[in-house]
Design a protein around this motif. Structure first.
Motif, PDB file in Angstrom:
ATOM      1  N   LEU A 299       5.851  -5.209   6.850  1.00 51.75           N
ATOM      2  CA  LEU A 299       7.666  -5.081   6.933  1.00 51.75           C
ATOM      3  C   LEU A 299       7.913  -4.511   5.435  1.00 51.75           C
ATOM      4  CD1 LEU A 299      10.194  -4.961   8.254  1.00 51.75           C
ATOM      5  CD2 LEU A 299      10.235  -7.628   7.653  1.00 51.75           C
ATOM      6  N   PHE A 300       7.565  -5.315   4.186  1.00 54.22           N
ATOM      7  CA  PHE A 300       7.978  -5.101   3.262  1.00 54.22           C
ATOM      8  C   PHE A 300       7.494  -3.956   2.442  1.00 54.22           C
ATOM      9  CE2 PHE A 300       9.356  -9.358   2.890  1.00 54.22           C
ATOM     10  CZ  PHE A 300      10.359  -9.346   2.183  1.00 54.22           C
ATOM     11  N   ALA A 301       6.222  -3.368   2.909  1.00 54.41           N
ATOM     12  CA  ALA A 301       5.549  -2.080   2.533  1.00 54.41           C
ATOM     13  C   ALA A 301       6.491  -0.938   3.038  1.00 54.41           C
ATOM     14  CB  ALA A 301       4.374  -2.087   3.171  1.00 54.41           C
ATOM     15  N   ALA A 302       6.987  -1.078   4.593  1.00 49.12           N
ATOM     16  CA  ALA A 302       7.751  -0.184   4.722  1.00 49.12           C
ATOM     17  C   ALA A 302       9.213   0.077   4.172  1.00 49.12           C
ATOM     18  CB  ALA A 302       8.141  -0.306   6.377  1.00 49.12           C
ATOM     19  N   PRO A 350      -1.834  -7.051   0.123  1.00 46.80           N
ATOM     20  CA  PRO A 350      -1.738  -6.277   1.442  1.00 46.80           C
ATOM     21  C   PRO A 350      -1.077  -5.064   1.357  1.00 46.80           C
ATOM     22  CG  PRO A 350      -2.025  -8.606   2.108  1.00 46.80           C
ATOM     23  CD  PRO A 350      -1.446  -8.471   0.610  1.00 46.80           C
ATOM     24  N   MET A 351       0.192  -5.082   0.659  1.00 46.55           N
ATOM     25  CA  MET A 351       1.232  -4.091   0.673  1.00 46.55           C
ATOM     26  C   MET A 351       0.455  -3.292  -0.196  1.00 46.55           C
ATOM     27  SD  MET A 351       4.580  -6.142   0.092  1.00 46.55           S
ATOM     28  CE  MET A 351       5.369  -5.023  -0.731  1.00 46.55           C
ATOM     29  N   ARG A 352       0.041  -3.253  -1.278  1.00 48.27           N
ATOM     30  CA  ARG A 352      -0.612  -2.482  -2.390  1.00 48.27           C
ATOM     31  C   ARG A 352      -1.542  -1.787  -1.482  1.00 48.27           C
ATOM     32  NH1 ARG A 352      -0.033  -1.952  -7.819  1.00 48.27           N
ATOM     33  NH2 ARG A 352       1.340  -3.540  -8.724  1.00 48.27           N
ATOM     34  N   GLU A 353      -2.424  -2.323  -0.787  1.00 49.77           N
ATOM     35  CA  GLU A 353      -3.491  -1.811   0.067  1.00 49.77           C
ATOM     36  C   GLU A 353      -3.129  -1.040   1.158  1.00 49.77           C
ATOM     37  OE1 GLU A 353      -6.981  -4.988  -0.263  1.00 49.77           O
ATOM     38  OE2 GLU A 353      -5.609  -5.658   1.238  1.00 49.77           O
ATOM     39  N   ILE A 354      -2.166  -1.261   1.801  1.00 51.97           N
ATOM     40  CA  ILE A 354      -1.534  -0.365   2.840  1.00 51.97           C
ATOM     41  C   ILE A 354      -1.082   0.852   2.126  1.00 51.97           C
ATOM     42  CG2 ILE A 354       0.428  -0.026   4.296  1.00 51.97           C
ATOM     43  CD1 ILE A 354       0.314  -2.974   4.931  1.00 51.97           C
ATOM     44  N   TRP A 355      -0.364   0.830   1.020  1.00 52.59           N
ATOM     45  CA  TRP A 355       0.157   1.865   0.273  1.00 52.59           C
ATOM     46  C   TRP A 355      -1.031   2.786  -0.495  1.00 52.59           C
ATOM     47  CZ3 TRP A 355       3.736  -1.424  -2.806  1.00 52.59           C
ATOM     48  CH2 TRP A 355       4.871  -1.707  -1.896  1.00 52.59           C
ATOM     49  N   ALA A 356      -2.181   2.283  -0.868  1.00 51.78           N
ATOM     50  CA  ALA A 356      -3.159   2.980  -1.532  1.00 51.78           C
ATOM     51  C   ALA A 356      -3.861   3.559  -0.520  1.00 51.78           C
ATOM     52  CB  ALA A 356      -3.945   1.834  -2.300  1.00 51.78           C
ATOM     53  N   LEU A 357      -4.112   3.263   0.681  1.00 58.42           N
ATOM     54  CA  LEU A 357      -4.788   4.010   1.812  1.00 58.42           C
ATOM     55  C   LEU A 357      -3.908   5.052   2.105  1.00 58.42           C
ATOM     56  CD1 LEU A 357      -6.325   1.021   3.770  1.00 58.42           C
ATOM     57  CD2 LEU A 357      -7.411   2.346   1.863  1.00 58.42           C
ATOM     58  N   GLN A 358      -2.765   5.324   1.879  1.00 58.93           N
ATOM     59  CA  GLN A 358      -1.987   6.516   2.584  1.00 58.93           C
ATOM     60  C   GLN A 358      -2.697   8.024   1.922  1.00 58.93           C
ATOM     61  OE1 GLN A 358      -0.165   5.885   5.311  1.00 58.93           O
ATOM     62  NE2 GLN A 358      -0.883   3.812   4.781  1.00 58.93           N
ATOM     63  N   PRO A 359      -2.818   8.061   0.731  1.00 62.16           N
ATOM     64  CA  PRO A 359      -3.501   9.138   0.172  1.00 62.16           C
ATOM     65  C   PRO A 359      -4.712   9.713   0.722  1.00 62.16           C
ATOM     66  CG  PRO A 359      -2.505   8.196  -1.649  1.00 62.16           C
ATOM     67  CD  PRO A 359      -2.498   7.167  -0.434  1.00 62.16           C
ATOM     68  N   ARG A 360      -5.616   8.558   1.153  1.00 61.70           N
ATOM     69  CA  ARG A 360      -6.959   8.817   1.793  1.00 61.70           C
ATOM     70  C   ARG A 360      -6.988   9.542   3.001  1.00 61.70           C
ATOM     71  NH1 ARG A 360     -10.261   3.648   0.785  1.00 61.70           N
ATOM     72  NH2 ARG A 360     -11.929   4.842   1.608  1.00 61.70           N
TER      73      ARG A 360
END
Length: 445
Positions: A299-302, A350-360
């Motif tokens: 939720l916070f990632a979004a 976990p938020m950082r990991e969700i974001w970091a995977l987006q370019p991949r």
């Protein structure tokens, strides 16, 4: 209003045959607390959200008790009782995972200047500590909203109404007790609660209660970030996140919770960012209402994604984005947010990991896709990608490719299975704000 004025108020007494509350709907442990207080000669009332929800035909999450017994007197009656709180002294009676919160009636006005026996601290109109006890009349007028100031009297099974709360329940109206400007200054979080209760109950906020909110919203800057984190969870993880988000924006409150994201939304010409957040909240609402597990990290990632995009060229995450620039945008957005709303590390990582995977996700390679599947955060990151696709923030063909590949690949992790919510009393958890958040006895659960 003074103590003398409070004592002159005649309550409306609603007898048992004229209200919807039955003892069979009340937790056995709560009834035990009520009856033991009554039999010891004390006043004993179910109060706040429990009375409100039962009156509306809803199932309460917990049951709170109000009494004229002091916290020490309550503790003397229950061996399984613990006294908690500095700002508001409370008694918690424990039975396994169920906790019945017992609050002593609080006085309405401060003691005389020469009375050094009080325990109330008020600074610039904000109540910082309050442990001065009074009568049920005063306690009712100290509560936030009229619908949270209803008392179920175990002595005769009547409902005692000092503030017109029953009429407001029937009208679907949320109304503050007293002068709204004064009440918001006492505790600015009441502005967030107004939005939360209105969304939760499907009520309309009374015009007089709503009017001061936009011009007083900046008082939220004085609230500790840890306390605002708890309030954000209540706002967005109760199953009415979409309606809550719209109301927060309408009343000018969202900017004091997520300032950088709010600015990005104001500049969102095509409405893609608004759509993205709405889709994320719809997903969370659906999972909550289906009693499936949800995590604040997603939720916070979004909610912070617009703040990250605002720092990237063109306000979008383009294929081949410079990794260092992207990581810097993530770090800056998160650091700015933590000054407003504290996010514990167990969610920030976990938020950082969700974001970091987006370019991949930009590379449509089966070999790299298989490697990406093995990442422990793949499922959340993949769901995040699909939301971006629905909002037009990423090439729809890319989202479709990943959706098809994930559906057909044997290497894809299975979806998270539904989880049933355990019945019974809800265990109260600490709010992370050092015991400084007002208890449910003041603000109605």
């Amino acid at each position: 209003m003074t103590e003398a004025q409070a004592g002159g108020i005649e309550p409306t007494i609603i007898p048992r045959d004229q209200h919807a509350i039955s003892r069979s709907q009340i937790s056995e442990r709560a009834l035990t607390v009520l009856y033991r207080l009554k039999n010891a000669g004390y006043g004993a009332y179910l109060v706040g959200g429990g009375v409100r929800d039962l009156s509306l035909g809803r199932e309460p999450k917990d049951f709170d008790v109000a009494t004229d017994a002091t916290p020490d007197e309550v503790k003397a009656l229950f061996r399984n009782c613990r006294l908690i709180g500095r700002r508001f002294r409370l008694a918690h009676v424990h039975w396994g995972p169920e906790i019945i919160e017992v609050a002593t009636f609080r006085a309405l006005s401060p003691p005389p200047a020469d009375d050094d026996g009080g325990d109330r601290v008020v600074e610039d109109g904000m109540i910082l500590r309050d442990n001065i006890y009074g009568t049920i009349e005063e306690d009712a007028l100290r509560r936030d909203f009229t619908i949270n100031a209803l008392y179920y009297n175990i002595a005769d099974f009547s409902v005692v109404d000092y503030a017109g709360g029953m009429a407001d329940l029937q009208a679907g109206r949320l109304r503050l007790i007293g002068d709204p400007a004064v009440r918001y200054r006492e505790d600015p979080v009441r502005m967030l609660r107004a939005v939360r209760f209105a969304a939760k109950l499907g009520f309309t906020i009374d015009a007089g209660t709503a009017e001061p909110i936009p011009r007083m919203a900046d008082l939220l800057d004085d609230i500790p970030p840890a306390r605002l984190f708890d309030e954000v969870l209540k706002l967005f993880m109760a199953g009415q996140g979409v309606e809550t988000f719209e109301a927060l924006r309408q009343h000018g409150l969202f900017r004091y919770l997520f300032p950088a994201s709010d600015t990005a939304l104001d500049d969102d010409e095509h409405g893609q960012l608004i759509t993205f957040i709405a889709r994320a909240l719809e997903s969370t609402d659906r999972r909550v209402n289906e009693e499936r597990p949800v995590t604040p990290a997603f939720l916070f990632a979004a909610l912070l994604w617009p703040a990250i995009l605002a720092q990237l060229p063109g306000g979008r995450l383009q294929p081949g984005v410079d990794r260092e620039l992207f990581e810097q945008s993530v770090t800056e957005a998160l650091e700015r947010q933590l000054r407003q709303v504290a996010i514990p590390k167990r969610f920030a990582m976990p938020m950082r990991e969700i974001w970091a995977l987006q370019p991949r996700f930009d590379t449509r390679s089966e070999k790299k896709a298989k490697r990406l599947f093995s990442h422990p955060r793949f499922r959340a990151a993949y769901d995040f990608l699909l939301l971006r696709g629905e909002a037009g923030l990423v090439d729809r063909e890319l989202a479709d490719w990943w959706q098809q590949y994930t559906t057909s690949s044997a290497d894809a992790p299975p979806p998270t299975p539904p989880r049933r919510r355990r019945r019974g009393g809800r265990r109260r958890r600490g709010n992370g704000a050092g015991g400084d958040a007002p208890p449910a006895d003041v603000d109605g659960g």
